[in-house]
Write an enzyme that holds these catalytic residues in place. Structure first.
Site, PDB file in Angstrom:
ATOM      1  N   THR A  73       1.084  -1.178   0.005  1.00  0.00           N
ATOM      2  CA  THR A  73       0.167   0.168  -0.115  1.00  0.00           C
ATOM      3  C   THR A  73       0.737   1.087  -0.061  1.00  0.00           C
ATOM      4  OG1 THR A  73      -1.694  -1.257   1.300  1.00  0.00           O
ATOM      5  CG2 THR A  73      -1.737   1.291   1.550  1.00  0.00           C
ATOM      6  N   THR A  82      -0.479 -22.660  18.627  1.00  0.00           N
ATOM      7  CA  THR A  82      -2.006 -22.445  19.107  1.00  0.00           C
ATOM      8  C   THR A  82      -2.607 -21.646  18.332  1.00  0.00           C
ATOM      9  OG1 THR A  82      -3.302 -21.506  21.117  1.00  0.00           O
ATOM     10  CG2 THR A  82      -1.028 -20.569  20.718  1.00  0.00           C
ATOM     11  N   GLN A  83      -3.968 -21.667  18.190  1.00  0.00           N
ATOM     12  CA  GLN A  83      -4.818 -20.604  17.530  1.00  0.00           C
ATOM     13  C   GLN A  83      -4.989 -19.263  18.167  1.00  0.00           C
ATOM     14  OE1 GLN A  83      -8.642 -22.672  16.897  1.00  0.00           O
ATOM     15  NE2 GLN A  83      -7.805 -24.074  15.353  1.00  0.00           N
ATOM     16  N   SER A 117       0.028  -9.709  -1.232  1.00  0.00           N
ATOM     17  CA  SER A 117      -0.765 -11.236  -1.146  1.00  0.00           C
ATOM     18  C   SER A 117       0.113 -12.007  -2.147  1.00  0.00           C
ATOM     19  CB  SER A 117      -2.022 -10.678  -1.617  1.00  0.00           C
ATOM     20  OG  SER A 117      -2.402  -9.711  -0.963  1.00  0.00           O
ATOM     21  N   ASP A 146       1.713  -6.428  -4.776  1.00  0.00           N
ATOM     22  CA  ASP A 146       0.927  -6.467  -3.626  1.00  0.00           C
ATOM     23  C   ASP A 146       1.484  -7.761  -2.845  1.00  0.00           C
ATOM     24  OD1 ASP A 146      -2.374  -5.956  -3.050  1.00  0.00           O
ATOM     25  OD2 ASP A 146      -1.268  -7.455  -1.851  1.00  0.00           O
TER      26      ASP A 146
HETATM   27  N1  ASP Z   1      -2.848  -5.592   0.163  1.00  0.00           N
HETATM   28  C1  ASP Z   1      -1.732  -4.534   0.693  1.00  0.00           C
HETATM   29  C2  ASP Z   1      -0.408  -5.624   0.757  1.00  0.00           C
HETATM   30  O1  ASP Z   1      -0.151  -6.278   1.526  1.00  0.00           O
HETATM   31  C3  ASP Z   1      -1.825  -4.169   1.951  1.00  0.00           C
HETATM   32  C4  ASP Z   1      -0.805  -3.201   2.656  1.00  0.00           C
HETATM   33  O2  ASP Z   1       0.239  -2.852   2.020  1.00  0.00           O
HETATM   34  O3  ASP Z   1      -1.409  -2.653   3.883  1.00  0.00           O
HETATM   35  O4  ASP Z   1       0.491  -5.423  -0.243  1.00  0.00           O
END
Ligand code: ASP
Length: 353
Positions: free
Chosen positions: A19, A283-284, A65, A63
């Site tokens: 971000t 642990t969760q 992800s 990103d």
């Molecule tokens: N989706 C973004 C990422 O992890 C979220 C962030 O940077 O806060 O790249």
């Protein structure tokens, strides 16, 4: 905070995306990664630090992800190649998988004696209320800080976010919108950021033996995560344990490391472990530790040969398994090393706990 007076600190910024550097797509209005020049143009105050600041950037920035062990190796490679040229490193990264990257780098960068500070932001750097500018500047200052002996203040992989500096392999993303997006539930902060940067020197990692810095590549992705929940079906559990090409399972259990006491559960686990699978119990709960034997409901796990993960986070457990399986050591050695802290990622329960 001390910074070296004899020379201008040399910092390398490694921009991976996230971000902090994103802009809005005019058609979809969704945030997407943008280039490093845009990011750095928005932080003119960096020049006031009078440091030498160089940069390298993922091409294209991503990103987080989309982050993968191959990307972790790319970051580690940059640090390795320029280790002796810089006083510290700042990795700009998305928040979503930041704790995984921090954990993985902590295992990969062995005998690290310089700061690798990972940061990002909740709001893009171009937005008026961005947290990115402050995070970036503070991360750069921490990467340049020295202690009273003239050594780097931080000699580990750490996450800087808003008011805190956390050990990277202890941190977890706890909020999708709070500026204090990270927390370490089982380890104190390394520094508190307010008017000053107050380091908690007792909490900072220090090596006791002098070994040369080296990078461990070759992470092994042959692992999966299984979350326990009431109602988990036997067939689904067995199916998951027998996922093809799987060497290790991070098993997220209840509370202090508890699991169903049904005989099928024990049989399925025991069979898989006897067949060579390594199962690591975490642990969760967001805080606290796996305490084998505290409840009868944890006995089956121990009896089946599950390895207790103490207070390790799921992110660090995944990274530790990938790292150990990547070392080409036999399964029994992986099991042994899982139970020992490697770089401050876990605290073993004291006897009697
Ligand atoms: N989706 C973004 C990422 O992890 C979220 C962030 O940077 O806060 O790249």
């Amino acid at each position: 905070m001390n910074t070296p007076s004899a020379h201008r600190p040399r910092i390398l910024l490694i921009y991976t995306g996230g971000t902090i550097g994103m802009i809005e797509n005019p058609e979809t209005e969704a945030l997407q990664p943008f280039n490093f020049d845009h990011l750095i143009d928005n932080v003119p105050k960096l020049k006031m630090l009078n440091y030498v600041i160089d940069n390298v950037s993922f091409n294209p920035p991503i990103d987080s992800s989309d982050m993968s062990p191959e990307h972790w190796e790319e970051i580690a490679h940059v640090v390795e190649n320029s280790y002796h040229l810089y006083d510290g490193f700042v990795v700009l990264h998305g928040t979503d998988t930041m704790a995984y990257t921090a954990s993985a780098l902590s295992f990969m960068l062995e005998n690290l004696r310089k700061p690798v500070i990972i940061t990002g932001s909740q709001l893009p750097i171009g937005e008026v209320r961005t947290d990115g500018e402050e995070n970036l500047i503070t991360a750069v200052q921490i990467a340049a800080a020295i202690d009273r002996h003239g050594d780097p203040m931080v000699q580990e992989v750490a996450i800087l976010f808003e008011n805190y500096l956390w050990r990277g392999n202890r941190a977890t993303k706890r909020s999708a919108d709070n500026f204090n997006a990270f927390k370490s539930h089982n380890y104190p902060e390394l520094a508190k950021i307010g008017l000053d940067i107050n380091y908690h020197e007792d909490a900072l990692y220090r090596h006791h033996v002098h070994e040369p810095f080296k990078v461990n590549y070759g992470l092994d992705k042959s692992i999966i995560v299984i979350d326990l929940f009431p109602g988990l079906r036997e067939d689904a559990f067995r199916h998951a344990l027998h996922t093809p090409a799987t060497k290790g399972v991070v098993l997220r259990s209840f509370g202090a490391g508890n699991a169903p006491t049904a005989p099928w559960f024990f049989d399925a686990l025991k069979e898989a472990i006897d067949g060579g699978l390594v199962v690591f119990n975490v642990t969760q709960c967001v805080g606290g530790s796996v305490l084998p034997g505290r409840y009868a409901a944890s006995d089956a796990l121990a009896a089946a040969g599950v390895v207790a993960g103490a207070d390790i986070t799921t992110e660090a457990a995944i990274a530790k398994m990938m790292f150990l399986f990547g070392q080409n050591i036999p399964a029994h050695e992986v099991r042994r090393r899982l139970t020992h802290p490697i770089c401050g990622e876990m605290t073993l329960p004291s006897p009697g706990e």
